[in-house]
Design a protein around this motif. Sequence first.
Motif, PDB file in Angstrom:
ATOM      1  N   GLU A 132      82.937 -17.476 -21.292  1.00  0.00           N
ATOM      2  CA  GLU A 132      81.883 -18.080 -20.575  1.00  0.00           C
ATOM      3  C   GLU A 132      81.586 -17.802 -19.244  1.00  0.00           C
ATOM      4  O   GLU A 132      82.395 -17.434 -18.486  1.00  0.00           O
ATOM      5  N   ILE A 133      80.280 -17.245 -19.079  1.00  0.00           N
ATOM      6  CA  ILE A 133      79.800 -16.681 -17.839  1.00  0.00           C
ATOM      7  C   ILE A 133      79.129 -18.170 -16.950  1.00  0.00           C
ATOM      8  O   ILE A 133      78.001 -18.473 -17.314  1.00  0.00           O
ATOM      9  N   GLY A 134      79.430 -18.459 -15.810  1.00  0.00           N
ATOM     10  CA  GLY A 134      79.004 -19.712 -15.049  1.00  0.00           C
ATOM     11  C   GLY A 134      79.623 -21.107 -15.375  1.00  0.00           C
ATOM     12  O   GLY A 134      79.114 -21.898 -16.116  1.00  0.00           O
ATOM     13  N   TYR A 173      81.072 -29.102 -17.420  1.00  0.00           N
ATOM     14  CA  TYR A 173      80.773 -29.525 -18.523  1.00  0.00           C
ATOM     15  C   TYR A 173      80.679 -28.840 -19.927  1.00  0.00           C
ATOM     16  O   TYR A 173      81.541 -29.088 -20.951  1.00  0.00           O
ATOM     17  N   GLN A 174      79.998 -27.630 -19.832  1.00  0.00           N
ATOM     18  CA  GLN A 174      79.948 -26.751 -21.113  1.00  0.00           C
ATOM     19  C   GLN A 174      81.402 -26.291 -21.544  1.00  0.00           C
ATOM     20  O   GLN A 174      81.847 -26.164 -22.745  1.00  0.00           O
ATOM     21  N   THR A 175      82.231 -25.980 -20.490  1.00  0.00           N
ATOM     22  CA  THR A 175      83.630 -25.409 -20.685  1.00  0.00           C
ATOM     23  C   THR A 175      84.190 -26.411 -21.504  1.00  0.00           C
ATOM     24  O   THR A 175      85.137 -26.037 -22.502  1.00  0.00           O
ATOM     25  N   LEU A 220      84.130 -22.595  -4.563  1.00  0.00           N
ATOM     26  CA  LEU A 220      84.174 -24.306  -4.575  1.00  0.00           C
ATOM     27  C   LEU A 220      83.982 -24.819  -5.988  1.00  0.00           C
ATOM     28  O   LEU A 220      84.798 -25.712  -6.270  1.00  0.00           O
ATOM     29  N   LEU A 221      82.986 -24.185  -6.669  1.00  0.00           N
ATOM     30  CA  LEU A 221      82.741 -24.916  -7.977  1.00  0.00           C
ATOM     31  C   LEU A 221      83.915 -24.456  -8.827  1.00  0.00           C
ATOM     32  O   LEU A 221      84.177 -25.258  -9.693  1.00  0.00           O
ATOM     33  N   ALA A 222      84.415 -23.318  -9.016  1.00  0.00           N
ATOM     34  CA  ALA A 222      85.552 -22.571  -9.743  1.00  0.00           C
ATOM     35  C   ALA A 222      86.614 -23.778  -9.552  1.00  0.00           C
ATOM     36  O   ALA A 222      87.291 -24.100 -10.457  1.00  0.00           O
TER      37      ALA A 222
HETATM   38  N1  SAH Z   1      77.886 -24.200 -17.685  1.00  0.00           N
HETATM   39  C1  SAH Z   1      77.544 -24.683 -16.346  1.00  0.00           C
HETATM   40  C2  SAH Z   1      76.417 -24.462 -15.650  1.00  0.00           C
HETATM   41  C3  SAH Z   1      76.076 -24.062 -14.386  1.00  0.00           C
HETATM   42  S1  SAH Z   1      74.576 -23.552 -13.804  1.00  0.00           S
HETATM   43  C4  SAH Z   1      77.586 -26.293 -16.403  1.00  0.00           C
HETATM   44  O1  SAH Z   1      77.882 -26.706 -17.771  1.00  0.00           O
HETATM   45  O2  SAH Z   1      77.778 -26.945 -15.639  1.00  0.00           O
HETATM   46  C5  SAH Z   1      75.136 -21.593 -14.078  1.00  0.00           C
HETATM   47  C6  SAH Z   1      76.514 -21.262 -12.928  1.00  0.00           C
HETATM   48  O3  SAH Z   1      76.460 -19.831 -13.167  1.00  0.00           O
HETATM   49  C7  SAH Z   1      76.246 -21.658 -11.570  1.00  0.00           C
HETATM   50  O4  SAH Z   1      77.447 -22.373 -11.228  1.00  0.00           O
HETATM   51  C8  SAH Z   1      76.452 -20.230 -11.055  1.00  0.00           C
HETATM   52  O5  SAH Z   1      76.921 -20.083  -9.665  1.00  0.00           O
HETATM   53  C9  SAH Z   1      77.090 -19.059 -11.897  1.00  0.00           C
HETATM   54  N2  SAH Z   1      76.790 -17.825 -11.814  1.00  0.00           N
HETATM   55  C10 SAH Z   1      75.794 -17.070 -11.404  1.00  0.00           C
HETATM   56  N3  SAH Z   1      75.648 -15.876 -11.590  1.00  0.00           N
HETATM   57  C11 SAH Z   1      77.172 -15.691 -12.039  1.00  0.00           C
HETATM   58  C12 SAH Z   1      77.933 -14.622 -12.000  1.00  0.00           C
HETATM   59  N4  SAH Z   1      77.603 -13.351 -12.124  1.00  0.00           N
HETATM   60  N5  SAH Z   1      79.416 -14.730 -12.444  1.00  0.00           N
HETATM   61  C13 SAH Z   1      79.748 -16.107 -12.757  1.00  0.00           C
HETATM   62  N6  SAH Z   1      78.917 -17.031 -12.399  1.00  0.00           N
HETATM   63  C14 SAH Z   1      77.974 -16.946 -12.112  1.00  0.00           C
END
Ligand code: SAH
Length: 173
Positions: free
Chosen positions: A46-48, A53-55, A73-75
């Motif tokens: 998963e990217i992002g 939640y999606q994880t 911070l989010l990670a």
């Molecule tokens: N799947 C998440 C969606 C969050 S919004 C959920 O369910 O909450 C998308 C996320 O992608 C953001 O947190 C943003 O920081 C991250 N993001 C954007 N570009 C990225 C990259 N190149 N590598 C990793 N994360 C990225």
Amino acid sequence: MDNAFIESAYIDKAFPIGSGQTISQPYTVAFQTLLLGIQKGDKVLEIGTGSGYQTAILCELGAKVFSIERHKLLADKAKSLLEKLGYIPKIHFGDGFKGLPAFAPFDKIIITCGAPDIPQSLFEQLKTGGVMVVPVGEDVQVMKTVVKKPDQTMEVSDFNSFRFVPMLGNKVR
Ligand code: SAH
């Protein structure tokens, strides 16, 4: 979501989660999850990670999840929350454009931010027969599925339009 916003947790809308990012709306998470077609035991990138939640949904479906987030911070927050909830994904602080070559190939790849185009580096980390789900575009994104055919070329299908925060390259500490 933070406890203070518990009233909003079941509203079908994107919502701020800090660091200028949003948690995807439940409909979007459902749509992308459906397109992925998770089988128990699938290795998923998963990217992002965002809120995680999606994880959590992917873990719940029995996938082995590797998730990359560019905001430290989010990670960190998602990692400790998911652990507390009993999920054991591998959360990586890094640049999603690079993927995780050390753990490739993946059965499925899901990008949860708006990609400028289909990232070739990630397509390379997909198994033959594997599926990548990626929203592509700048202001508005078209949801695409990308299947890796036996001859290693892409089979691309287009779906509905969505709005995501952009996929950006550099890490943020
Ligand atoms: N799947 C998440 C969606 C969050 S919004 C959920 O369910 O909450 C998308 C996320 O992608 C953001 O947190 C943003 O920081 C991250 N993001 C954007 N570009 C990225 C990259 N190149 N590598 C990793 N994360 C990225």
